[in-house]
Write a protein that holds these residues in place. Structure first.
Motif, PDB file in Angstrom:
ATOM      1  N   PRO A  31       0.936  -1.580   0.164  1.00  0.00           N
ATOM      2  CA  PRO A  31      -0.286  -0.141  -0.104  1.00  0.00           C
ATOM      3  C   PRO A  31       0.795   1.470  -0.224  1.00  0.00           C
ATOM      4  CG  PRO A  31       0.131  -0.962   2.459  1.00  0.00           C
ATOM      5  CD  PRO A  31       0.460  -1.752   1.014  1.00  0.00           C
ATOM      6  N   GLU A  50     -10.391   6.262   7.278  1.00  0.00           N
ATOM      7  CA  GLU A  50     -10.077   5.963   6.743  1.00  0.00           C
ATOM      8  C   GLU A  50      -9.074   3.953   6.294  1.00  0.00           C
ATOM      9  OE1 GLU A  50     -10.829   6.250   3.158  1.00  0.00           O
ATOM     10  OE2 GLU A  50     -12.487   8.486   4.267  1.00  0.00           O
ATOM     11  N   ASP A  54     -11.789   0.918   5.232  1.00  0.00           N
ATOM     12  CA  ASP A  54     -10.766  -0.130   4.301  1.00  0.00           C
ATOM     13  C   ASP A  54     -10.814  -1.145   4.517  1.00  0.00           C
ATOM     14  OD1 ASP A  54     -10.519   2.117   2.558  1.00  0.00           O
ATOM     15  OD2 ASP A  54      -8.765   2.352   2.852  1.00  0.00           O
ATOM     16  N   GLN A  55     -10.970  -1.410   6.087  1.00  0.00           N
ATOM     17  CA  GLN A  55     -10.977  -2.915   6.786  1.00  0.00           C
ATOM     18  C   GLN A  55     -11.705  -3.744   6.523  1.00  0.00           C
ATOM     19  OE1 GLN A  55     -11.572  -4.967  10.164  1.00  0.00           O
ATOM     20  NE2 GLN A  55     -10.217  -6.619   8.787  1.00  0.00           N
ATOM     21  N   THR A  57     -14.331  -3.131   4.892  1.00  0.00           N
ATOM     22  CA  THR A  57     -15.487  -3.511   3.262  1.00  0.00           C
ATOM     23  C   THR A  57     -14.499  -4.268   2.814  1.00  0.00           C
ATOM     24  OG1 THR A  57     -13.845  -1.784   2.357  1.00  0.00           O
ATOM     25  CG2 THR A  57     -16.175  -0.990   3.040  1.00  0.00           C
ATOM     26  N   GLY A  58     -13.359  -4.527   3.424  1.00  0.00           N
ATOM     27  CA  GLY A  58     -13.145  -5.382   2.789  1.00  0.00           C
ATOM     28  C   GLY A  58     -11.404  -5.461   1.180  1.00  0.00           C
ATOM     29  N   LYS A  59     -10.865  -4.019   1.753  1.00  0.00           N
ATOM     30  CA  LYS A  59     -10.421  -3.492   0.736  1.00  0.00           C
ATOM     31  C   LYS A  59      -8.762  -3.880   1.211  1.00  0.00           C
ATOM     32  CE  LYS A  59     -12.624   0.260  -1.241  1.00  0.00           C
ATOM     33  NZ  LYS A  59     -13.769   1.529  -1.248  1.00  0.00           N
ATOM     34  N   LEU A  60      -8.249  -3.927   2.874  1.00  0.00           N
ATOM     35  CA  LEU A  60      -7.432  -4.081   3.316  1.00  0.00           C
ATOM     36  C   LEU A  60      -6.875  -5.397   3.535  1.00  0.00           C
ATOM     37  CD1 LEU A  60      -6.248  -1.049   5.154  1.00  0.00           C
ATOM     38  CD2 LEU A  60      -5.259  -1.901   2.984  1.00  0.00           C
ATOM     39  N   SER A  61      -5.899  -5.905   3.379  1.00  0.00           N
ATOM     40  CA  SER A  61      -5.471  -7.571   4.173  1.00  0.00           C
ATOM     41  C   SER A  61      -5.140  -7.475   5.946  1.00  0.00           C
ATOM     42  CB  SER A  61      -4.292  -7.982   3.519  1.00  0.00           C
ATOM     43  OG  SER A  61      -3.632  -7.120   3.749  1.00  0.00           O
ATOM     44  N   TYR A  65      -3.633  -3.809   7.141  1.00  0.00           N
ATOM     45  CA  TYR A  65      -4.760  -3.534   8.382  1.00  0.00           C
ATOM     46  C   TYR A  65      -4.364  -3.083   9.975  1.00  0.00           C
ATOM     47  CZ  TYR A  65      -8.132  -2.557  12.479  1.00  0.00           C
ATOM     48  OH  TYR A  65      -8.536  -2.054  13.276  1.00  0.00           O
TER      49      TYR A  65
END
Length: 170
Positions: A31, A50, A54-55, A57-61, A65
Motif C-alpha cells: 500500500p 479510512e 477500508d478494512q 469493506t475488505g479492501k485491506l488485508s 490493517y
C-alpha cells in the motif's frame, strides 16, 4: 489486403502498449502510505477512519490493517491530546486553521445573538437579532418608542409621548 494487414499491426501495437506495465513488472502489492509531511491537510484521525472503513469493506488485508493501524494510532492519540489541551498548533496546520475559523465564526454568531437577541413577551426569543417587531404576532420587541425613544409598555399600540404607532399593523 494492405488495409487489413496495417489494421492488425496497429491493433497488436496498441495491445502491447497497454499490456507493457503488466508484462514488465507486475502489480505492486504494497500500500502507498503518505507521511504526514507529504499530506499536511490530512489528520491521523481521518487516516484511522479510512483504514477502519477500508478494512471493514475488505479492501485491506489483515496484515496491512495491522501495520497501518500501528503506524497511525500513536499519531492520532497525540493529535487528540493536543486538541484536548487546547494546543491548536500541535494539531495538523490545515485542520487547526479550519477549526479555529469555524470556532471564530460560531463564537461571533453566538455573541451577536446574545447582544441583539430580542424576545417577544408572547412568542419568546426571535431569530431576527435586529427586528423591531415580532415576525409572528407583530408586537414591539424593544422597550422604547422607535420614533422618540420614550419608554413604552409591552402591550401598548401607541407611544404616550409622541403618539407614534409602536405595533405592527395586523
Amino acid at each position: 489486403m494492405i488495409a487489413l494487414l496495417l489494421g492488425s499491426v496497429l491493433a497488436v501495437a496498441a495491445l502491447a502498449f497497454v499490456m507493457w506495465p503488466l508484462l514488465k513488472g507486475g502489480l505492486r502489492n504494497t500500500p502507498i502510505v503518505l507521511a504526514p509531511e507529504q499530506a499536511p491537510e490530512a489528520s491521523a484521525l481521518e487516516a484511522l477512519r479510512e483504514i477502519e472503513f477500508d478494512q471493514a469493506t475488505g479492501k485491506l488485508s489483515p496484515e496491512d490493517y495491522a501495520t497501518l493501524k500501528a503506524t497511525y494510532t500513536p499519531r492520532a492519540l497525540a493529535e487528540l491530546r493536543a486538541r484536548e489541551a487546547g494546543d491548536v498548533a500541535a494539531a495538523t496546520p490545515a485542520a487547526a486553521a479550519a477549526r479555529t475559523a469555524a470556532d471564530d465564526a460560531a463564537e461571533a454568531l453566538i455573541a451577536r445573538v446574545k447582544r441583539g437577541g430580542r424576545s417577544c413577551p408572547s412568542c419568546g426569543p426571535r431569530p431576527e437579532s435586529d427586528a423591531l417587531f415580532c415576525s409572528d404576532c407583530g408586537r414591539m420587541l424593544g422597550a422604547g418608542c422607535p420614533s422618540c425613544g420614550a419608554a413604552v409598555a409591552a402591550d401598548a399600540k401607541f407611544c404616550v409621548e409622541c403618539g407614534a404607532s409602536v405595533a405592527a399593523v395586523s
